[in-house]
Design a protein around this motif. Sequence first.
Motif, mmCIF file in Angstrom:
data_model
loop_
_atom_site.group_PDB
_atom_site.id
_atom_site.type_symbol
_atom_site.label_atom_id
_atom_site.label_comp_id
_atom_site.label_asym_id
_atom_site.label_seq_id
_atom_site.Cartn_x
_atom_site.Cartn_y
_atom_site.Cartn_z
ATOM 1 N N UNK A 307 11.301 19.582 -4.898
ATOM 2 C CA UNK A 307 11.789 20.893 -5.334
ATOM 3 C C UNK A 307 10.881 21.477 -6.408
ATOM 4 N N UNK A 308 10.985 22.803 -6.571
ATOM 5 C CA UNK A 308 10.037 23.540 -7.408
ATOM 6 C C UNK A 308 9.963 23.031 -8.843
ATOM 7 N N UNK A 309 11.097 22.791 -9.479
ATOM 8 C CA UNK A 309 11.071 22.389 -10.891
ATOM 9 C C UNK A 309 10.390 21.031 -11.080
ATOM 10 N N UNK A 310 10.631 20.103 -10.150
ATOM 11 C CA UNK A 310 9.970 18.786 -10.239
ATOM 12 C C UNK A 310 8.459 18.934 -10.106
ATOM 13 N N UNK A 311 8.047 19.834 -9.221
ATOM 14 C CA UNK A 311 6.598 20.037 -9.038
ATOM 15 C C UNK A 311 5.982 20.644 -10.306
ATOM 16 N N UNK A 343 16.982 12.680 -15.349
ATOM 17 C CA UNK A 343 16.495 12.243 -16.668
ATOM 18 C C UNK A 343 14.970 12.130 -16.682
ATOM 19 N N UNK A 344 14.407 11.588 -15.607
ATOM 20 C CA UNK A 344 12.929 11.453 -15.521
ATOM 21 C C UNK A 344 12.270 12.827 -15.527
ATOM 22 N N UNK A 345 12.886 13.768 -14.776
ATOM 23 C CA UNK A 345 12.299 15.109 -14.701
ATOM 24 C C UNK A 345 12.362 15.802 -16.067
ATOM 25 N N UNK A 346 13.504 15.670 -16.769
ATOM 26 C CA UNK A 346 13.657 16.278 -18.098
ATOM 27 C C UNK A 346 12.582 15.725 -19.040
ATOM 28 N N UNK A 347 12.337 14.414 -18.942
ATOM 29 C CA UNK A 347 11.325 13.762 -19.761
ATOM 30 C C UNK A 347 9.938 14.375 -19.504
ATOM 31 N N UNK A 348 9.622 14.538 -18.210
ATOM 32 C CA UNK A 348 8.308 15.113 -17.857
ATOM 33 C C UNK A 348 8.209 16.565 -18.317
ATOM 34 N N UNK A 353 5.566 20.271 -23.421
ATOM 35 C CA UNK A 353 5.661 21.026 -24.677
ATOM 36 C C UNK A 353 6.665 22.162 -24.615
ATOM 37 N N UNK A 354 7.205 22.426 -23.413
ATOM 38 C CA UNK A 354 8.174 23.520 -23.271
ATOM 39 C C UNK A 354 9.492 23.150 -23.952
ATOM 40 N N UNK A 355 10.270 24.173 -24.313
ATOM 41 C CA UNK A 355 11.597 23.955 -24.907
ATOM 42 C C UNK A 355 12.580 23.745 -23.739
ATOM 43 N N UNK A 356 13.170 22.560 -23.634
ATOM 44 C CA UNK A 356 14.044 22.252 -22.484
ATOM 45 C C UNK A 356 15.496 22.280 -22.928
ATOM 46 N N UNK A 357 16.289 23.122 -22.255
ATOM 47 C CA UNK A 357 17.722 23.217 -22.568
ATOM 48 C C UNK A 357 18.492 22.569 -21.424
#
Length: 555
Positions: A307-311, A343-348, A353-357
Amino acid sequence: MSKQNRDKIKVFALGGVGEIGKNMYVVDTGEEIFVMDSGLMFPQEEMLGIDIVIPDVTYLKENLERVTGIFLTHAHEDHIGGLPYVLRQVPVPVYGTRLTLGLVEAKLKEAGLLRSTELNMIETNQKLSFNSAKVSFFHVNHSIPDAVGIAIHTSQGIIANTGDFKIDHTPIDGQHTEFGKISALAEEGVLCLLSDSTNAERPGSTGPEAQVGQEILDVFQAAKGRIIIASFASNVHRVQQVMNAAAKTNRKVAVNGRSMVKVVDIASQLGYLTIEKDLLVTIDQANDYSDEKVVILTTGSQGESMAALSRMAQKSHKQIALRPSDTVVIAATPIPGNETSVAKMVDKLMRTGADVIFGQKKVHVSGHGSAEELKFMLSMMKPKYFMPVHGEYKMQKAHQKLAIEVGVEKDNIFIVDKGEVVEFANGFAQKTGKVPSGNVLVDGLGVGDIGNIVLRDRKLLSQDGILVVVVTISKDSHKLISGPEIISRGFVYVRESEALLQEANTKVRDVLEKCMNENMKEWSSLKSNVRDTLSQYLFEKTKRRPMIMPIIMEI
């Protein structure tokens, strides 16, 4: 003898109990069969290489002439995703609301089944008449518009299925749960209720969707750069809130991800999404605007690898490279079983450096009712019998507890497994055996051609690799002509294990010569001797058990 006394109504689940996904519930009146939903499930970790899992519909195939149709509660994948596979085996009419059929149509068109399938649009105030039962519908709130519950009016009483629901008093689309119809069903007498157990373990009530809209708007107003927001494509209400927040903060929206593009397209065409003129731009056009003017709405909130976000997280997306100034919003919670990949994707994503909510703000609420709402539904329906469905066993068990709290007798609650039949006769119910059921695995174009043995082999290959032993034997003299040649994949690194493989080679040669001297000509015996000797030797040396495949050729 009256018809009521004579009839026996069977109710069972072919999917959706003891698991999350592949919902399919069946009411068999003896004369006719009514199927509710036809979903898919995403594979569990041990299902190596499997794309999706669908219900086993052997019972429906064997009784095809009695199946009246498949009645859909709403258009989520775990309720409609199995249709392209099921309709090939059980070609019957499909009934659904306007948006549900809009999304089903796109799915069937892709599968080449649209022309051969009869699609019937339903309104919630309709009552469909069949020979042995009537079918009516009631609107419920969920995270997709046009969701309904289904009531099948049989000679024994009403069998009601809530579908997926929560009780939202401030729905985004202004469509409220039809409590009047639910009360009317209770007045008529609900014999058995099938109800959504997803959040049965969660106390209290699920938050309203409107509260998410405010949180999303707050994030949009605070963000300095681009906003990349991931959601379930089918959560049309969430998509609407993103569009509203973008319009209010003067940002353009670029839609990314195949399923998201499809849903936005269909929902806006059918009037379920209101998008301001010129709000949408393509991904390429988005590059022409400054960062604080751009929102990218994408798929991949579950950490799916393609999926797009993982890529984007893996820096392999062709058009979008994440920047430290970006704000990434994941407006979903992981489906049970997907927690690790999310969880792995959030980590990546954080490493870019992006702000992840994710999780720390109320940018998501569930589409499923929590304990208080489930109790409210039970209290309104007043069913004589209750069958908690749509959830893992622990969720069904928690739902049973809630039902007892609101006055349903414990003996009148059936926690069923796939295929277990509950039969109603003379107003009484009992379990009466099983129908064929289980998982049908879809791998590429193959449907159901992969079973436990192939999965076991894949598991073995994934754990210890494979060793192929090739030998050539003379037909006349029955002697070894060439080999043994040993080919290893995923077992040991060949260059560093030459001595081990050399010794293995000698062992194979010795055992084959011994067999031939004893005049053993059975290929199966030769192979099992090679396999046993090699397996024992390699386990002693490495404590690993690779799959060993002897190949014997005769010339």
